[in-house]
Design an enzyme around this catalytic site. Structure first.
Site, PDB file in Angstrom:
ATOM      1  N   HIS A 191       0.801  -1.229   0.000  1.00 52.61           N
ATOM      2  CA  HIS A 191       0.000   0.000   0.000  1.00 52.61           C
ATOM      3  C   HIS A 191       0.830   1.274   0.000  1.00 52.61           C
ATOM      4  O   HIS A 191       0.428   2.294  -0.529  1.00 52.61           O
ATOM      5  CB  HIS A 191      -0.986  -0.008   1.169  1.00 52.61           C
ATOM      6  N   ARG A 298     -10.565   3.599  -0.594  1.00 53.71           N
ATOM      7  CA  ARG A 298     -10.118   2.717   0.497  1.00 53.71           C
ATOM      8  C   ARG A 298     -10.474   3.398   1.812  1.00 53.71           C
ATOM      9  O   ARG A 298      -9.688   4.159   2.369  1.00 53.71           O
ATOM     10  CB  ARG A 298      -8.615   2.477   0.401  1.00 53.71           C
ATOM     11  N   ARG A 335     -15.296   1.184  -0.581  1.00 58.10           N
ATOM     12  CA  ARG A 335     -15.064  -0.133   0.011  1.00 58.10           C
ATOM     13  C   ARG A 335     -15.141   0.028   1.526  1.00 58.10           C
ATOM     14  O   ARG A 335     -14.526   0.942   2.079  1.00 58.10           O
ATOM     15  CB  ARG A 335     -13.684  -0.626  -0.400  1.00 58.10           C
ATOM     16  N   GLU A 433     -11.234 -11.039  -4.537  1.00 56.90           N
ATOM     17  CA  GLU A 433      -9.801 -11.017  -4.234  1.00 56.90           C
ATOM     18  C   GLU A 433      -9.365 -12.228  -3.416  1.00 56.90           C
ATOM     19  O   GLU A 433      -8.195 -12.371  -3.086  1.00 56.90           O
ATOM     20  CB  GLU A 433      -9.426  -9.720  -3.521  1.00 56.90           C
ATOM     21  N   ASN A 456      -4.530  -7.384  -6.650  1.00 52.34           N
ATOM     22  CA  ASN A 456      -3.384  -7.365  -5.724  1.00 52.34           C
ATOM     23  C   ASN A 456      -3.456  -8.541  -4.761  1.00 52.34           C
ATOM     24  O   ASN A 456      -2.491  -9.278  -4.575  1.00 52.34           O
ATOM     25  CB  ASN A 456      -3.367  -6.073  -4.908  1.00 52.34           C
ATOM     26  N   ASP A 457      -4.624  -8.688  -4.142  1.00 52.87           N
ATOM     27  CA  ASP A 457      -4.771  -9.800  -3.204  1.00 52.87           C
ATOM     28  C   ASP A 457      -5.043 -11.111  -3.920  1.00 52.87           C
ATOM     29  O   ASP A 457      -4.532 -12.157  -3.528  1.00 52.87           O
ATOM     30  CB  ASP A 457      -5.902  -9.509  -2.202  1.00 52.87           C
ATOM     31  N   ARG A 467       2.563 -10.470  -0.934  1.00 56.68           N
ATOM     32  CA  ARG A 467       2.917  -9.345  -1.803  1.00 56.68           C
ATOM     33  C   ARG A 467       3.802  -8.310  -1.117  1.00 56.68           C
ATOM     34  O   ARG A 467       4.336  -7.417  -1.746  1.00 56.68           O
ATOM     35  CB  ARG A 467       1.658  -8.674  -2.355  1.00 56.68           C
ATOM     36  N   CYS A 504      -9.814  -3.511 -10.076  1.00 57.00           N
ATOM     37  CA  CYS A 504      -9.292  -2.353  -9.341  1.00 57.00           C
ATOM     38  C   CYS A 504      -7.900  -2.610  -8.772  1.00 57.00           C
ATOM     39  O   CYS A 504      -7.377  -1.794  -8.024  1.00 57.00           O
ATOM     40  CB  CYS A 504     -10.256  -1.925  -8.241  1.00 57.00           C
TER      41      CYS A 504
HETATM   42  C1  PEP Z   1      -6.631  -5.531  -4.342  1.00 59.26           C
HETATM   43  O1  PEP Z   1      -6.489  -6.377  -3.470  1.00 59.26           O
HETATM   44  O2  PEP Z   1      -6.381  -5.715  -5.540  1.00 59.26           O
HETATM   45  C2  PEP Z   1      -7.101  -4.181  -3.997  1.00 59.26           C
HETATM   46  C3  PEP Z   1      -7.401  -3.299  -4.929  1.00 59.26           C
HETATM   47  O3  PEP Z   1      -7.195  -3.876  -2.704  1.00 59.26           O
HETATM   48  P1  PEP Z   1      -5.967  -3.534  -1.748  1.00 59.26           P
HETATM   49  O4  PEP Z   1      -4.749  -3.341  -2.599  1.00 59.26           O
HETATM   50  O5  PEP Z   1      -6.389  -2.296  -1.034  1.00 59.26           O
HETATM   51  O6  PEP Z   1      -5.897  -4.728  -0.882  1.00 59.26           O
HETATM   52 MG    MG Z   2      -7.261  -6.193  -1.465  1.00 62.07          MG
END
Ligand code: PEP
Ligand code: MG
Length: 575
Positions: A191, A298, A335, A433, A456-457, A467, A504
């Site tokens: 993040h 977020r 979210r 995710e 991402n997740d 990650r 996203c």
């Molecule tokens: C994701 O997991 O892809 C996402 C957009 O949320 P975050 O990166 O905030 O976990």
């Molecule tokens: Mg996420």
């Protein structure tokens, strides 16, 4: 000296190193000459406060356990007057212009080394007492003010060199002063890296030991595109970096031309590009960069620095209303909190116990903390009266959770209605995710109003690669055949269930991966605002039919390398 890490936020930044070690809670930097006296005053104030505290502790122990047990604290009081500690630290502040915390740490290291040499075990054990006293002094130094406040007094542009740093600390800094950010840990989807990209601060992560080897105050030149970090570069190298910096700025400016243009492919396919943001204030900037709406707010960033007060329904309502009004008439997708228990900083009987990263977080945590969840949902439903708003749940793993979350929304709406507050219809969606959600996307599509794939997740859990851990980030590959199949599965489930599916995750902001996602049939994306102009440029030069062909070829790849090869063959590299 040159270090190489992972470029996680493009651009070139040059400035003086400010070394921040949060892991050891030790903040190390050089103070400007005119602030040396103030730094010594901070140290003396901390000593006075520590003395009072230790006196109080001593009295309490003497009262409850007898005076003979209080002697330990006499030793600590003596240490506060010991020239080896305070005088030494004062000397370091004056002569080396180091901040009080690191000057104390230096003195502690010196004393510890002396004690280590002692043969007397009693003396060796005293080392712990000195550390205790230094810990108390540092605590009192910190309590006197947020360490990040001190940034404002430092000279020139700064390069923050940290072992690890949370997005909430970055969010509190004066970004104008931040030339670049380099961290020992971290990766592209951490993040902090995401935030660095959205505030357009060049960043390099995964440097392992930069915070140990870069001296505070050293001149540091950072290239967040290549991952290069130069420490005290010579004049010639520095001017090469300055040329790069100018070139990068010119390139960014050339992309500006795309902000206002439609995100439409050569063969007329309309793509919706929205922005991922972390604060209501970012909405305006996102729209300026060409976002059609906010695809991911977020909301947990509201908690940064705000603590409990930020959790009240009214405080949240004000924040969401500001967000909706700033984005209006564009759509906003919020979210609900995606935090772990620790991040929420709340001790609650219902959630005591495990603190694992895959423990209570996201929707699980919200469902376990009904009061907090209800307050958030009421705030969101109230804000929806001021403009188009959608609610999205993070970390959903299956239908039960979606049903429970929907039931919570219905309850929040009932409460508002019973107060006489009208409640508009609010679409309720799910982030895809967690692999189990992706696999059951057809079931979820029947009961959700929309999906947003959080790559991402999703990638980290599909591939079992953390990650945030740079040692395995090589394995974190969006081109793994499992990821392509999973994304295709979710996109199909959305089409069949007739609900919109967006992406996203950070994957969408990479030109090649964006092309692949369009080829897989996706038409909505949300990304860091800074990535939008480039995405528009890529899409406007792309034929969706070519992207589809490329995706079909890529889907036949049996390994990551084969997938990559298929894409390279079909797409001329876009940069
Ligand atoms: C994701 O997991 O892809 C996402 C957009 O949320 P975050 O990166 O905030 O976990
Ligand atoms: Mg996420």
């Amino acid at each position: 000296m040159q270090l190489t890490g992972l470029g996680v936020s493009p651009g070139v930044g040059i400035g003086k190193a400010l070394v921040l070690k949060r892991g050891t809670r030790d903040l190390r930097f050089r103070v400007p000459a005119f602030l040396v006296d103030r730094e010594i005053e901070r140290l003396m104030d901390a000593r006075a406060k520590s003395r009072e505290q230790i006196e109080r502790i001593k009295e309490r122990i003497a009262r409850s356990a007898g005076a003979e047990h209080a002697y330990l604290f006499d030793a600590q009081l003596l240490m506060l007057d010991d020239a080896m500690l305070i005088e030494r630290a004062k000397g370091t502040i004056r002569n080396e212009r180091l901040n009080a915390e690191s000057a104390l740490q230096r003195a502690l290291d010196y004393i510890s080394a002396l004690f280590d040499q002692a043969h007397d075990s009693y003396l060796r054990e005293r080392k712990g007492d000195v550390a205790d006293v230094v810990g108390r002094l540092c605590m009192n130094l910190r309590a006197a003010g947020d360490p990040t406040d001190l940034f404002k007094d430092l000279e020139g542009p700064l390069v923050l060199v940290a072992d690890e740093i949370t997005p909430s600390v970055i969010a509190q800094l004066d970004w104008q002063r931040l030339a670049a950010l380099v961290t020992d840990a971290g990766s592209w989807t951490h993040h902090t890296a995401i935030l660095a990209r959205s505030i357009r601060v060049p960043a390099v992560a995964g440097l392992r030991n930069a915070s140990t080897i870069v001296a505070p105050g050293a001149l540091v030149a950072v290239d967040g595109t290549t991952g290069e970090v130069l420490v005290d570069p010579d004049r010639e190298t520095l001017s090469q970096f300055e040329v790069r910096q100018k070139r990068r700025e010119a390139y960014e400016q050339s992309l500006d031309a795309y902000r206002e243009l439609a995100a439409e492919t050569v063969d007329g396919v309309q793509i919706r590009l929205e922005a991922n943001i972390e604060s209501p204030d970012d909405a305006v900037r996102a729209i300026e960069r060409g976002a059609e709406g906010i695809g991911l707010f977020r909301s947990e960033f509201l908690l940064a620095g705000g603590g409990q007060a930020a959790l009240t329904e009214d405080a949240q309502y004000r924040a969401y209303r500001t967000l909706v009004e700033r984005a209006s008439p564009r759509r906003v997708t919020v979210r609900t909190f995606d935090v772990s228990e620790t991040q929420l900083r709340i001790e609650h009987a219902a959630v005591e116990g495990t603190r694992a990263p895959l423990g209570l977080r996201g929707i699980r945590l919200s469902l376990a903390m009904d009061e907090i969840f209800q307050a958030q949902l009421r705030a969101l439903l109230r804000a929806a009266a001021h403009g188009p708003l959608r609610v999205m749940f993070p970390f959903v793993s299956g239908l039960e959770e979606l049903r429970s979350a929907r039931e919570a929304v219905a309850r929040a709406a009932d409460t508002l209605r019973s107060r006489g507050t009208p409640v508009p219809d609010v679409p309720v969606g799910v982030m895809i995710e967690v692999p189990s959600a992706a696999i059951t996307a057809d079931l979820l599509a029947a009961e959700a109003d929309f999906f947003s794939i959080g790559t991402n997740d999703l990638i980290q859990y599909c591939l079992a690669v953390d990650r945030t851990d740079d040692r395995v980030s090589r394995l974190y590959d969006p081109l793994h055949p499992a990821i392509l199949r999973t994304v295709r599965l979710v996109a199909r489930a959305g089409r069949r269930g007739r609900i919109p599916v967006a992406v996203c995750g950070e994957m969408a902001s990479d030109p090649v991966l964006l092309t692949l996602l369009v080829g897989l049939g996706l038409r909505e994306f949300s990304m860091a605002p800074a990535a939008i102009p480039l995405a528009k440029r890529v899409l406007r030069g792309l034929k969706a039919s070519d992207a589809r062909q490329a995706a079909n070829r890529a889907l036949r790849g049996r390994t990551t390398a084969e997938v990559e090869q298929a894409l390279v063959e079909l797409l001329s590299p876009v940069k």
